[in-house]
Design a protein around this motif. Structure first.
Motif, PDB file in Angstrom:
ATOM      1  N   ALA A  35       0.809  -1.225   0.000  1.00 12.01           N
ATOM      2  CA  ALA A  35       0.000   0.000   0.000  1.00 12.01           C
ATOM      3  C   ALA A  35       0.836   1.266   0.000  1.00 12.01           C
ATOM      4  N   GLY A  36       2.141   1.141   0.224  1.00 10.87           N
ATOM      5  CA  GLY A  36       3.012   2.314   0.214  1.00 10.87           C
ATOM      6  C   GLY A  36       3.063   3.016   1.545  1.00 10.87           C
ATOM      7  N   LYS A  37       1.925   3.201   2.174  1.00 16.11           N
ATOM      8  CA  LYS A  37       1.859   3.892   3.458  1.00 16.11           C
ATOM      9  C   LYS A  37       0.883   3.150   4.358  1.00 16.11           C
ATOM     10  N   VAL A  38       1.299   2.906   5.586  1.00 13.33           N
ATOM     11  CA  VAL A  38       0.447   2.185   6.527  1.00 13.33           C
ATOM     12  C   VAL A  38      -0.551   3.158   7.149  1.00 13.33           C
ATOM     13  N   PRO A  39      -1.851   2.884   7.065  1.00 13.48           N
ATOM     14  CA  PRO A  39      -2.837   3.769   7.692  1.00 13.48           C
ATOM     15  C   PRO A  39      -2.664   3.784   9.205  1.00 13.48           C
ATOM     16  N   PRO A  40      -3.140   4.817   9.873  1.00 13.68           N
ATOM     17  CA  PRO A  40      -3.135   4.807  11.337  1.00 13.68           C
ATOM     18  C   PRO A  40      -3.900   3.592  11.855  1.00 13.68           C
ATOM     19  N   PRO A  41      -3.494   3.041  12.987  1.00 14.97           N
ATOM     20  CA  PRO A  41      -4.172   1.846  13.514  1.00 14.97           C
ATOM     21  C   PRO A  41      -5.672   2.048  13.638  1.00 14.97           C
ATOM     22  N   ARG A  42      -6.418   1.046  13.165  1.00 20.11           N
ATOM     23  CA  ARG A  42      -7.869   0.972  13.282  1.00 20.11           C
ATOM     24  C   ARG A  42      -8.595   2.047  12.468  1.00 20.11           C
ATOM     25  N   GLN A  43      -7.928   2.620  11.488  1.00 24.46           N
ATOM     26  CA  GLN A  43      -8.551   3.584  10.584  1.00 24.46           C
ATOM     27  C   GLN A  43      -8.396   3.095   9.149  1.00 24.46           C
ATOM     28  N   ALA A  44      -9.507   3.106   8.401  1.00 26.77           N
ATOM     29  CA  ALA A  44      -9.455   2.645   7.016  1.00 26.77           C
ATOM     30  C   ALA A  44      -8.811   3.703   6.130  1.00 26.77           C
ATOM     31  N   GLY A  45      -7.945   3.239   5.245  1.00 27.73           N
ATOM     32  CA  GLY A  45      -7.300   4.138   4.299  1.00 27.73           C
ATOM     33  C   GLY A  45      -7.438   3.612   2.879  1.00 27.73           C
ATOM     34  N   PHE A  63      -5.145  -1.433   9.378  1.00 27.70           N
ATOM     35  CA  PHE A  63      -4.034  -2.004  10.130  1.00 27.70           C
ATOM     36  C   PHE A  63      -4.401  -2.004  11.606  1.00 27.70           C
ATOM     37  N   PHE A  64      -4.210  -3.142  12.264  1.00 26.04           N
ATOM     38  CA  PHE A  64      -4.503  -3.287  13.688  1.00 26.04           C
ATOM     39  C   PHE A  64      -3.204  -3.635  14.395  1.00 26.04           C
ATOM     40  N   GLN A  65      -2.771  -2.743  15.240  1.00 24.38           N
ATOM     41  CA  GLN A  65      -1.509  -2.957  15.948  1.00 24.38           C
ATOM     42  C   GLN A  65      -1.743  -3.823  17.182  1.00 24.38           C
ATOM     43  N   GLY A  66      -0.971  -4.908  17.290  1.00 23.29           N
ATOM     44  CA  GLY A  66      -1.103  -5.783  18.443  1.00 23.29           C
ATOM     45  C   GLY A  66      -0.674  -5.080  19.723  1.00 23.29           C
ATOM     46  N   PRO A  67      -1.259  -5.428  20.861  1.00 24.65           N
ATOM     47  CA  PRO A  67      -2.216  -6.529  21.051  1.00 24.65           C
ATOM     48  C   PRO A  67      -3.670  -6.150  20.822  1.00 24.65           C
ATOM     49  N   ALA A  68      -3.928  -4.914  20.348  1.00 28.88           N
ATOM     50  CA  ALA A  68      -5.304  -4.462  20.142  1.00 28.88           C
ATOM     51  C   ALA A  68      -5.823  -4.939  18.788  1.00 28.88           C
ATOM     52  N   SER A  69      -5.855  -6.247  18.606  1.00 26.51           N
ATOM     53  CA  SER A  69      -6.354  -6.835  17.372  1.00 26.51           C
ATOM     54  C   SER A  69      -7.056  -8.139  17.711  1.00 26.51           C
ATOM     55  N   TYR A  70      -7.717  -8.721  16.743  1.00 25.00           N
ATOM     56  CA  TYR A  70      -8.440  -9.972  16.981  1.00 25.00           C
ATOM     57  C   TYR A  70      -7.494 -11.078  17.421  1.00 25.00           C
ATOM     58  N   THR A  71      -6.336 -11.172  16.782  1.00 26.32           N
ATOM     59  CA  THR A  71      -5.395 -12.241  17.092  1.00 26.32           C
ATOM     60  C   THR A  71      -4.456 -11.893  18.236  1.00 26.32           C
ATOM     61  N   GLY A  72      -4.410 -10.616  18.619  1.00 25.99           N
ATOM     62  CA  GLY A  72      -3.475 -10.204  19.653  1.00 25.99           C
ATOM     63  C   GLY A  72      -2.105  -9.850  19.121  1.00 25.99           C
ATOM     64  N   GLU A  73      -1.896  -9.938  17.814  1.00 31.63           N
ATOM     65  CA  GLU A  73      -0.639  -9.555  17.171  1.00 31.63           C
ATOM     66  C   GLU A  73      -0.953  -8.582  16.043  1.00 31.63           C
ATOM     67  N   ASP A  74       0.060  -7.990  15.430  1.00 28.15           N
ATOM     68  CA  ASP A  74      -0.191  -7.092  14.307  1.00 28.15           C
ATOM     69  C   ASP A  74      -1.014  -7.803  13.249  1.00 28.15           C
ATOM     70  N   ALA A  75      -2.059  -7.119  12.767  1.00 29.46           N
ATOM     71  CA  ALA A  75      -2.951  -7.726  11.777  1.00 29.46           C
ATOM     72  C   ALA A  75      -3.409  -6.653  10.801  1.00 29.46           C
ATOM     73  N   ALA A  76      -3.897  -7.086   9.653  1.00 31.29           N
ATOM     74  CA  ALA A  76      -4.379  -6.150   8.642  1.00 31.29           C
ATOM     75  C   ALA A  76      -5.481  -6.790   7.828  1.00 31.29           C
ATOM     76  N   GLU A  77      -6.275  -5.921   7.214  1.00 28.21           N
ATOM     77  CA  GLU A  77      -7.308  -6.388   6.290  1.00 28.21           C
ATOM     78  C   GLU A  77      -7.218  -5.574   5.011  1.00 28.21           C
ATOM     79  N   PHE A  78      -7.320  -6.269   3.886  1.00 29.94           N
ATOM     80  CA  PHE A  78      -7.376  -5.633   2.575  1.00 29.94           C
ATOM     81  C   PHE A  78      -8.778  -5.856   2.015  1.00 29.94           C
ATOM     82  N   HIS A  79      -9.542  -4.772   1.858  1.00 25.52           N
ATOM     83  CA  HIS A  79     -10.888  -4.848   1.292  1.00 25.52           C
ATOM     84  C   HIS A  79     -10.781  -4.490  -0.183  1.00 25.52           C
TER      85      HIS A  79
END
Length: 447
Positions: A35-45, A63-79
Motif C-alpha cells: 500500500a506504500g503507506k500504513v494507515p493509522p491503527p484501526r482507521q481505514a485508508g 491495520f490493527f496494531q497488536g495486542p489491540a487486534s483480533y489475534t493479539g498480534e499485528d494484523a491487517a485487512e485488505f478490502h
C-alpha cells in the motif's frame, strides 16, 4: 509465532468486495510494501495496491496494531474488489512477500493463544459463523460474550476455595486452626455438585440448538406421514400415493420454528414385511425415531380403533399422537382413542392433513413445543459433547471427594483438585495439544 499468515476471509467467487486478512510479525512491512503507506491503527485508508511495480487494485486497507487486534498480534485487512483475478493477484503477491496461507481456524487459535479469547469463546466464534437460525445466533453470541466461561470460572473458584480449606487441614494438622476446617468445605461442594447435576440434566439443550431439534413422524403405512411432512415443509418433499410402503427411506426436511432449527423426518411405515428393501427402511425408521427428541405417531383416523400396533412401542410419555384423516374419521371412535392415548402420557392432536388450516395449527403447536424445549432462563452449561464430557468428569471427582472428605482429607483434596482441572479444560486454562487441534480444525480458513 514467527510466521505471518494470510487468508481470504470472505466466500470465494464473484462478489462486490472480498476481504483478505493478514496476521503476524511481518504485517506492518507487508502493508507498507503493498500500500506504500500504513494507515493509522484501526482507521481505514484508501490505497492503490502494487507489487513489483504492477497495480493490483484500489482497496481499503486497515491495520490493527497488536495486542489491540483480533489475534493479539499485528494484523491487517485488505478490502478489495471481489473479482477472482483481483483476489488471486493479491494472494499471489502475499505469497511472494513470504507469507503462508493460514490453516483452518488459525486466526482464532492465535487469538486463544494470545489470551484474547478462551477456548469456549473460540468455539462460540465457530458456532456464530455456522448459525442459520435466531436461536443458534443468540446461543453463539452469548458464548462469545463469555456467559459459558463465566459459569465455569465461578465453579472453578468454588472448588479452589474448598481446596484451600482441605489443604489447610492436611498441611497444618497441629496448628491452631478453627475446628473441623475441612468440614467447612462440604456445604460448598454439595451446592456445586447440585448445580453441575442440574447442568448435566440440561446438557442436550445446547446440542439441540446447535444441531437442530429432531422430530420423527412414525406410524403405519398410509397413515398420512408424508402428507403431514409435505404440509409442514410447504413443498412436495415426500412422494404421496395410495400404495402402502411408498416411503422406504428416511426423508429429512430442515425447518425453522420459533427461531430454532428443526429436523423433521418422514420414516418408512412400520409393519412386518418380507420385502428386503422395505424391511431395511423399517429398521432405519426405528433407529432414527429412537434418537429423535420428539416422536409424532401419525394414526389413521379412519381405522383409529386399532391402536395397539407395534409402532406405539417406540413412544414415550411426552411424545405426540396425531390422529389424521379427521374429515373421514368416526368422531366417537376418535374420542375414545384420544382418552386412551392421553392415559399413556401422549399429547393428542387431531388433523385433516390435506387441509391447510389444520397444518398451520399443527405448525403453531410444534413451534410452541420446540420453543419451550430449547429456550430457558439461563444459557445452557454445555453446547458441545466436549463440555458434557468434562462436566461428567468433574462431577465424578466431586462425588468421590464428598464421600471421602470425612475420612481421608488428603484424598478428598486431590479429587477436588482433579475436578477443578476438568472444568479448566473446557475454557482452555489447561489443555492438551490434541484437544486444541480438534477444536480449531473445524473452523473455516480465514477465521
Amino acid at each position: 509465532m514467527t510466521d505471518t499468515i494470510f487468508a481470504l476471509a470472505t466466500a470465494a467467487g464473484r462478489a462486490a468486495v472480498a476481504v483478505v486478512r493478514v496476521s503476524g510479525p511481518a504485517t506492518r512491512n507487508v502493508v507498507a510494501a503493498l500500500a506504500g503507506k500504513v494507515p493509522p491503527p484501526r482507521q481505514a485508508g484508501l490505497r492503490r495496491l502494487k507489487h513489483d511495480g504492477v497495480a493490483l487494485d484500489e482497496a481499503l486497507v486497515l491495520f490493527f496494531q497488536g495486542p489491540a487486534s483480533y489475534t493479539g498480534e499485528d494484523a491487517a485487512e485488505f478490502h478489495v474488489h471481489g473479482g477472482r483475478a483481483v483476489v488471486e493477484a493479491l494472494l499471489e503477491a502475499l505469497v511472494a512477500l513470504g507469507l503462508r496461507l493460514a490453516e483452518p481456524g488459525e486466526f482464532t487459535r492465535r487469538a486463544f493463544e494470545n489470551g484474547k479469547l478462551d477456548l469456549a469463546q473460540a468455539e462460540g466464534v465457530a458456532d456464530l459463523i455456522d448459525a442459520e437460525t435466531e436461536g443458534q445466533r443468540k446461543q453463539a453470541l452469548s458464548q462469545i460474550g463469555g456467559a459459558l466461561s463465566q459459569r465455569y470460572d465461578r465453579w472453578r473458584e468454588l472448588l479452589v476455595h474448598a481446596l484451600a480449606m482441605l489443604e489447610a487441614a492436611v498441611d497444618f494438622p497441629d496448628e491452631d486452626l478453627p475446628e473441623e476446617v475441612a468440614a467447612r468445605a462440604r456445604p460448598g461442594l454439595e451446592t456445586l455438585a447440585a448445580e453441575i447435576d442440574t447442568a448435566l440434566s440440561d446438557v442436550s439443550r445446547g446440542r439441540r440448538v446447535r444441531d437442530g431439534y429432531r422430530i420423527a413422524l412414525v406410524g403405519a403405512p398410509n397413515a398420512g406421514k408424508s402428507t403431514v411432512l409435505n404440509g409442514l415443509a410447504e413443498r412436495d418433499a415426500a412422494i404421496v400415493t395410495e400404495i402402502a410402503g411408498t416411503t422406504r427411506d428416511i426423508i429429512e426436511v430442515p425447518l425453522v420454528l420459533g427461531g430454532y432449527r428443526v429436523l423433521l423426518a418422514d420414516t418408512a411405515g412400520l409393519r412386518e414385511t418380507v420385502d428386503v428393501v422395505e424391511a431395511e427402511g423399517v429398521r432405519r425408521a426405528r433407529a432414527w425415531a429412537h434418537s429423535a427428541d420428539l416422536r409424532i405417531w401419525v394414526v389413521d383416523g379412519f381405522h383409529v380403533e386399532h391402536l395397539e400396533k407395534e409402532e406405539s412401542n417406540l413412544l414415550t410419555p411426552g411424545d405426540w399422537a396425531l390422529i389424521n384423516k379427521m374429515d373421514i374419521a368416526d368422531v366417537k371412535a376418535v374420542a375414545a382413542a384420544t382418552t386412551a392415548l392421553a392415559k399413556r402420557g401422549l399429547t393428542v392432536q387431531t388433523v385433516a392433513a390435506l387441509t391447510g388450516g389444520a397444518v398451520d395449527r399443527l405448525r403453531g403447536d410444534l413451534t410452541v413445543h420446540v420453543t419451550a424445549a430449547l429456550s430457558g432462563a439461563e444459557f445452557p452449561a454445555a453446547t458441545r459433547l466436549r463440555h458434557a464430557e468434562r462436566l461428567r468428569e468433574a462431577r465424578a471427582y466431586l462425588g468421590r471427594a464428598l464421600s471421602e472428605a470425612g475420612l481421608e482429607v488428603e484424598l478428598a483434596a486431590e479429587d477436588v483438585r482433579l475436578a477443578a482441572r476438568a472444568l479448566a479444560k473446557i475454557t482452555g486454562r489447561i489443555d492438551a495439544e490434541d484437544i486444541l487441534d480438534r477444536v480449531f480444525s473445524s473452523f473455516c480458513i480465514g477465521k
